[in-house]
Design a protein around this motif. Structure first.
Motif, mmCIF file in Angstrom:
data_model
loop_
_atom_site.group_PDB
_atom_site.id
_atom_site.type_symbol
_atom_site.label_atom_id
_atom_site.label_comp_id
_atom_site.label_asym_id
_atom_site.label_seq_id
_atom_site.Cartn_x
_atom_site.Cartn_y
_atom_site.Cartn_z
ATOM 1 N N LEU A 107 32.360 49.816 40.414
ATOM 2 C CA LEU A 107 33.047 50.516 41.501
ATOM 3 C C LEU A 107 33.722 49.513 42.423
ATOM 4 C CD1 LEU A 107 33.509 53.202 43.126
ATOM 5 C CD2 LEU A 107 31.400 52.633 44.362
ATOM 6 N N ALA A 108 35.016 49.741 42.671
ATOM 7 C CA ALA A 108 35.740 48.945 43.659
ATOM 8 C C ALA A 108 35.371 49.447 45.046
ATOM 9 C CB ALA A 108 37.242 49.047 43.434
ATOM 10 N N LEU B 268 36.464 40.329 45.280
ATOM 11 C CA LEU B 268 37.606 40.256 44.376
ATOM 12 C C LEU B 268 38.716 39.436 45.032
ATOM 13 C CD1 LEU B 268 37.762 43.983 43.189
ATOM 14 C CD2 LEU B 268 37.006 42.025 41.841
ATOM 15 N N PRO B 269 39.444 38.643 44.252
ATOM 16 C CA PRO B 269 40.545 37.841 44.813
ATOM 17 C C PRO B 269 41.807 38.675 45.011
ATOM 18 C CG PRO B 269 40.327 37.385 42.472
ATOM 19 C CD PRO B 269 39.204 38.328 42.832
ATOM 20 N N THR B 270 41.666 39.802 45.696
ATOM 21 C CA THR B 270 42.793 40.685 45.999
ATOM 22 C C THR B 270 42.769 40.986 47.495
ATOM 23 O OG1 THR B 270 41.421 42.613 45.452
ATOM 24 C CG2 THR B 270 42.847 41.759 43.712
ATOM 25 N N ALA C 169 41.774 43.982 37.560
ATOM 26 C CA ALA C 169 42.005 44.544 38.895
ATOM 27 C C ALA C 169 43.394 44.128 39.345
ATOM 28 C CB ALA C 169 40.945 44.053 39.877
ATOM 29 N N TRP C 170 44.110 45.040 39.967
ATOM 30 C CA TRP C 170 45.471 44.693 40.370
ATOM 31 C C TRP C 170 45.779 45.150 41.788
ATOM 32 C CZ3 TRP C 170 44.091 48.242 36.718
ATOM 33 C CH2 TRP C 170 44.519 49.556 36.874
ATOM 34 N N THR D 170 29.734 39.509 35.794
ATOM 35 C CA THR D 170 28.873 38.652 36.614
ATOM 36 C C THR D 170 29.598 38.185 37.873
ATOM 37 O OG1 THR D 170 29.507 36.600 35.487
ATOM 38 C CG2 THR D 170 27.661 37.866 34.562
ATOM 39 N N GLY D 171 30.885 38.515 37.978
ATOM 40 C CA GLY D 171 31.656 38.124 39.154
ATOM 41 C C GLY D 171 32.498 36.888 38.964
ATOM 42 N N GLN D 172 32.546 36.341 37.756
ATOM 43 C CA GLN D 172 33.349 35.152 37.497
ATOM 44 C C GLN D 172 34.816 35.516 37.374
ATOM 45 O OE1 GLN D 172 32.341 33.107 33.879
ATOM 46 N NE2 GLN D 172 33.748 31.398 34.248
#
Length: 204
Positions: free
Chosen positions: A73-74, A100-102, A119-120, A134-136
């Motif tokens: 889930l975002a 997230l790098p967003t 993810a965009w 794992t979040g990488q």
């Protein structure tokens, strides 16, 4: 033997309800409240509820792994785009929570293998990031031709080998999961030739 009928009723209350859908196991129902307050997972087996706070969107930005084991889930937490990974058989217990790098997440898409998440960004920026569960941070894709608008749609190949990224620039970018680089770019026609048109629109 007489068939028994069973019914249940879920009331959202003052928080409201924008969307409800079945979980893959057909034993839980996901209810998304208004204003992005939370997601409530109702168990039809126990009658209990599990709450997940601050989903990013009420109608997108979430997915179940193909085998139904994990729910991703975002989320929006402390003004940052986050992702939560939840273990479904354990009552949606949180097992991973990472940034997230967003800056303004539009949505996410889980690969068919369940190993990667794409993810965009929102339509104002063309940027796709690839993460694992794992979040990488695996890779970032930004077209070299600097399109004016962002991502329109994303689709995985059934094997998970390729990722198709469609932009508002009428281009389709095909990325290979080996190095997450573009292996082909397709320019889509802005309109169909008249010989292949299935209908004609007359202006008044």
């Amino acid at each position: 033997m007489r068939d028994e009928k069973w019914t249940a009723r879920i009331e959202a209350g003052v928080e409201g309800l924008t969307k409800a859908e079945w979980a893959p196991d057909s034993r839980n129902i996901l209810c998304f409240s208004e204003w992005g307050l939370r997601v409530t997972i109702w168990s039809l087996s126990t009658g209990t509820a599990t709450y997940i706070q601050f989903p990013k969107h009420p109608d997108r930005g979430y997915a179940f792994r193909k085998d139904g084991r994990y729910f991703v889930l975002a989320e929006r937490y402390k003004s940052k785009d986050m992702m939560g990974v939840y273990d479904c058989p354990s009552g949606y217990k949180l097992i991973r929570h990472f940034a997230l790098p967003t800056t303004s997440l539009a949505s996410i898409s889980l690969s068919p293998t369940g190993n990667h998440v794409a993810a965009w960004e929102a339509a104002s920026e063309f940027k796709v990031v690839i993460m694992n569960l794992t979040g990488q941070h695996i890779a970032t894709f930004i077209p070299t031709d600097d399109p004016l608008l962002g991502v329109r749609h994303i689709l995985w190949h059934p094997s998970g080998t390729y990722l198709l990224v469609g932009g508002w620039d009428s281009k389709l970018y095909i990325l290979s999961s080996l190095e997450w680089k573009v292996v082909a770019t397709i320019q889509l026609a802005s309109r169909l030739p008249s010989s292949t048109a299935c209908c004609t629109i007359h202006s008044s």
